[in-house]
Scaffold this motif. Structure first.
Motif, PDB file in Angstrom:
ATOM      1  N   GLY A  65      42.147  29.167  44.791  1.00  0.00           N
ATOM      2  CA  GLY A  65      41.744  30.544  44.533  1.00  0.00           C
ATOM      3  C   GLY A  65      42.705  31.281  43.622  1.00  0.00           C
ATOM      4  O   GLY A  65      42.414  32.421  43.214  1.00  0.00           O
ATOM      5  N   ILE A  66      43.824  30.666  43.267  1.00  0.00           N
ATOM      6  CA  ILE A  66      44.772  31.294  42.328  1.00  0.00           C
ATOM      7  C   ILE A  66      44.111  31.526  40.974  1.00  0.00           C
ATOM      8  O   ILE A  66      44.563  32.363  40.185  1.00  0.00           O
ATOM      9  N   LEU A  67      43.000  30.821  40.714  1.00  0.00           N
ATOM     10  CA  LEU A  67      42.296  30.969  39.446  1.00  0.00           C
ATOM     11  C   LEU A  67      41.469  32.250  39.358  1.00  0.00           C
ATOM     12  O   LEU A  67      41.117  32.688  38.261  1.00  0.00           O
ATOM     13  N   LEU A  68      41.139  32.830  40.506  1.00  0.00           N
ATOM     14  CA  LEU A  68      40.315  34.041  40.504  1.00  0.00           C
ATOM     15  C   LEU A  68      41.027  35.179  39.761  1.00  0.00           C
ATOM     16  O   LEU A  68      42.166  35.528  40.083  1.00  0.00           O
ATOM     17  N   GLY A  69      40.361  35.713  38.755  1.00  0.00           N
ATOM     18  CA  GLY A  69      40.933  36.808  37.975  1.00  0.00           C
ATOM     19  C   GLY A  69      41.979  36.371  36.983  1.00  0.00           C
ATOM     20  O   GLY A  69      42.654  37.205  36.378  1.00  0.00           O
ATOM     21  N   PRO A 122      49.179  25.777  46.731  1.00  0.00           N
ATOM     22  CA  PRO A 122      48.915  25.585  48.162  1.00  0.00           C
ATOM     23  C   PRO A 122      49.526  26.668  49.058  1.00  0.00           C
ATOM     24  O   PRO A 122      50.187  26.373  50.060  1.00  0.00           O
ATOM     25  N   PHE A 123      49.307  27.930  48.693  1.00  0.00           N
ATOM     26  CA  PHE A 123      49.853  29.036  49.472  1.00  0.00           C
ATOM     27  C   PHE A 123      48.779  30.103  49.682  1.00  0.00           C
ATOM     28  O   PHE A 123      47.851  30.237  48.875  1.00  0.00           O
ATOM     29  N   HIS A 124      48.938  30.868  50.759  1.00  0.00           N
ATOM     30  CA  HIS A 124      47.956  31.908  51.087  1.00  0.00           C
ATOM     31  C   HIS A 124      48.058  33.120  50.175  1.00  0.00           C
ATOM     32  O   HIS A 124      47.112  33.892  50.050  1.00  0.00           O
ATOM     33  N   PRO A 131      42.523  32.356  48.420  1.00  0.00           N
ATOM     34  CA  PRO A 131      41.718  31.416  49.222  1.00  0.00           C
ATOM     35  C   PRO A 131      41.956  29.983  48.780  1.00  0.00           C
ATOM     36  O   PRO A 131      42.485  29.725  47.693  1.00  0.00           O
ATOM     37  N   ALA A 132      41.549  29.028  49.623  1.00  0.00           N
ATOM     38  CA  ALA A 132      41.750  27.617  49.293  1.00  0.00           C
ATOM     39  C   ALA A 132      40.997  27.227  48.036  1.00  0.00           C
ATOM     40  O   ALA A 132      41.514  26.499  47.197  1.00  0.00           O
ATOM     41  N   TYR A 176      38.353  28.687  44.778  1.00  0.00           N
ATOM     42  CA  TYR A 176      37.925  29.890  44.077  1.00  0.00           C
ATOM     43  C   TYR A 176      36.438  30.168  44.259  1.00  0.00           C
ATOM     44  O   TYR A 176      35.982  31.291  44.079  1.00  0.00           O
ATOM     45  N   TYR A 177      35.663  29.151  44.644  1.00  0.00           N
ATOM     46  CA  TYR A 177      34.204  29.288  44.679  1.00  0.00           C
ATOM     47  C   TYR A 177      33.605  29.529  46.067  1.00  0.00           C
ATOM     48  O   TYR A 177      32.422  29.823  46.180  1.00  0.00           O
ATOM     49  N   ASP A 178      34.397  29.387  47.141  1.00  0.00           N
ATOM     50  CA  ASP A 178      33.790  29.585  48.464  1.00  0.00           C
ATOM     51  C   ASP A 178      34.621  30.446  49.420  1.00  0.00           C
ATOM     52  O   ASP A 178      34.151  30.802  50.496  1.00  0.00           O
ATOM     53  N   GLY A 179      35.840  30.800  49.050  1.00  0.00           N
ATOM     54  CA  GLY A 179      36.646  31.687  49.891  1.00  0.00           C
ATOM     55  C   GLY A 179      37.153  31.063  51.171  1.00  0.00           C
ATOM     56  O   GLY A 179      37.638  31.758  52.068  1.00  0.00           O
ATOM     57  N   VAL A 180      37.069  29.732  51.313  1.00  0.00           N
ATOM     58  CA  VAL A 180      37.534  29.050  52.522  1.00  0.00           C
ATOM     59  C   VAL A 180      39.048  29.162  52.631  1.00  0.00           C
ATOM     60  O   VAL A 180      39.778  29.071  51.637  1.00  0.00           O
TER      61      VAL A 180
END
Length: 437
Positions: A229-233, A377-379, A388-389, A391-395
């Motif tokens: 999820g680090i890729l978001l934005g 690999p961090f929150h 998130p784990a 970027y596409y599902d927010g898990v």
């Protein structure tokens, strides 16, 4: 009188025969010695390890005009590369600078490195560099996957506060090290072809292609795109797509995230765990769901680590069912995967490597310049943003499954050594790449 003449004649004939036989023996002995010498020279020049390396790298490592990977693509200058290796050896106490210099000065620019002495010296230099990397990994502050400590966060921040420099010499030495230690090349072993089929193979040849479907290296630049999820934005989409070859994982969703993750794909992986989520495609409804959610927007090669030929056949049938002409499934060579896994255990990766780490190693061998995205690999990010784990599902990140602390330490070290660029910030704010020859 006659008898005496006859005896004299017999004596001369005997001596003639003796001389002739002696000359023949000398000639045959000389010929035999020459033949044995030629055989020994041939054996020496085709040393198994040396042949493997040189079949892939028929170049002079000190000559930037050589025609084959990696020097031409990396542009390693002769004097700089020689000086760098000498310094590496001298710093680590393996050989004196004069010893290294005497060996390398004997290597003519018009020749490839075929002598055992040069080959061994470069291997020692490569191992010395790996030792430096390992020492740096051990000095890193402690942390847990998911939760970085304050000390670790400060350490990582200090790394990314500096402009990144691509180090041609470190990249070249790592590539040499990888080939030497595994006794093979990535391109030859990345996927299974019909040459890997055994006589009594029960797979029926399913998924074994006639030839290697990967384009021949070198690739000028590569993007290795994880799913964090680090890729978001991040606005990294254009930067990712600008590279010549793009690697993604587990058929990750692209549509709707193009601005951050791009859309270009040359190869994506397919782990058995993904197939299990869709009932291993054993019924029609699962195949429809799989094709609609995973296959529709994909293109390029699908590299699978599955060894189950029935599962592979069902994936191939599903691809045909949706008439996806831009998608081709290939079987990953898990023997090569195991070789790299065994190698990295010597350098602190105690768990089985992830497919992401495996392909990153492959990219470092195939590509002149490697950029890594979506691996975090961090929150939380360095700025404190929740990550998130995927970027596409927010898990939420599963620490038991994604226990990759050893890998992130090595990736940060590779970033510092200029072998790859790890992107964790907004790509529009990234410093421009510099090359250190």
């Amino acid at each position: 009188m006659i008898n005496n003449m006859w005896l004299l004649y017999q004596g001369k004939w005997t001596r003639t025969i003796f001389v002739t036989m002696t000359v023949r023996r000398i000639f045959l002995s000389t010929w035999l010695v020459c033949l044995i010498s030629l055989i020994l020279l041939w054996v020496a020049s085709t040393n198994p390890l040396n042949a493997i390396v040189m079949s892939y790298r028929k170049f002079d490592p000190f000559n930037a005009s050589s025609s084959r990977l990696p020097v031409k693509s990396l542009g390693a200058p002769s004097k700089t590369n020689r000086t760098y290796i000498n310094n590496t050896l001298e710093t680590n106490g393996n050989l004196s600078n004069s010893t290294a210099q005497s060996v390398f000065m004997n290597a003519q620019h018009s020749q490839a490195v075929t002598s055992a002495s040069s080959d061994t010296l470069i291997h020692i230099a490569a191992k010395a560099m790996m030792k430096k990397m390992n020492d740096l990994v051990r000095k890193m502050p402690d942390f847990e996957v998911g939760n970085g400590t304050d000390n670790f966060t400060a350490y990582v921040s200090s790394i990314f506060a500096k402009p990144w420099k691509r180090d041609v010499n470190n990249t070249w030495l790592f590539r040499f090290f990888l080939t030497k230690e595994t006794r093979t090349t990535v391109y030859d072993e990345l996927m299974l072809t019909q040459k890997h089929l055994k006589k009594n193979d029960k797979s029926g040849g399913i998924g074994y292609h006639k030839t290697n479907l990967f384009p021949k290296p070198p690739y000028k630049s590569c993007s290795v795109v994880g799913s964090s999820g680090i890729l978001l934005g991040s606005q990294c989409g254009r930067v990712i797509d600008d590279k010549d070859f793009v690697i993604r994982f587990n058929l990750a969703q692209i549509k709707g995230f193009e601005e951050d993750v791009g859309y270009k794909t040359n190869v994506t992986t397919l782990n058995p765990s993904i197939l299990r989520r869709y009932g291993r495609l054993q019924n029609a409804s699962d195949r429809v769901k799989f094709s609609q959610s995973k296959l529709v927007e994909q293109e390029g090669l699908v590299w699978t680590s599955s060894r189950n030929s029935d599962d592979i056949r069902r994936v191939i049938d599903t691809i045909k069912l949706v008439n996806h002409s831009k998608l081709t499934l290939v079987r990953g060579n898990m023997g090569h995967f195991k070789k790299l896994n065994t190698l990295w255990k010597k350098y602190g990766v105690n768990r089985v490597q992830t497919s992401g780490f495996y392909f990153l190693n492959c990219a470092l061998d195939l590509c002149s310049e490697v950029h890594l995205f979506g691996y975090w690999p961090f929150h939380t990010s360095l700025e404190g943003r929740t990550v998130p784990a995927h970027y596409y599902d927010g898990v939420t990140l599963n620490q038991k499954i994604h226990k990759t602390s050893d890998e992130i330490r090595l990736l940060l070290t590779m970033h510092q050594f200029g072998m790859l660029k790890l992107h964790i910030n907004d790509c529009s704010k990234d410093n421009r790449t510099k090359i250190m020859a």
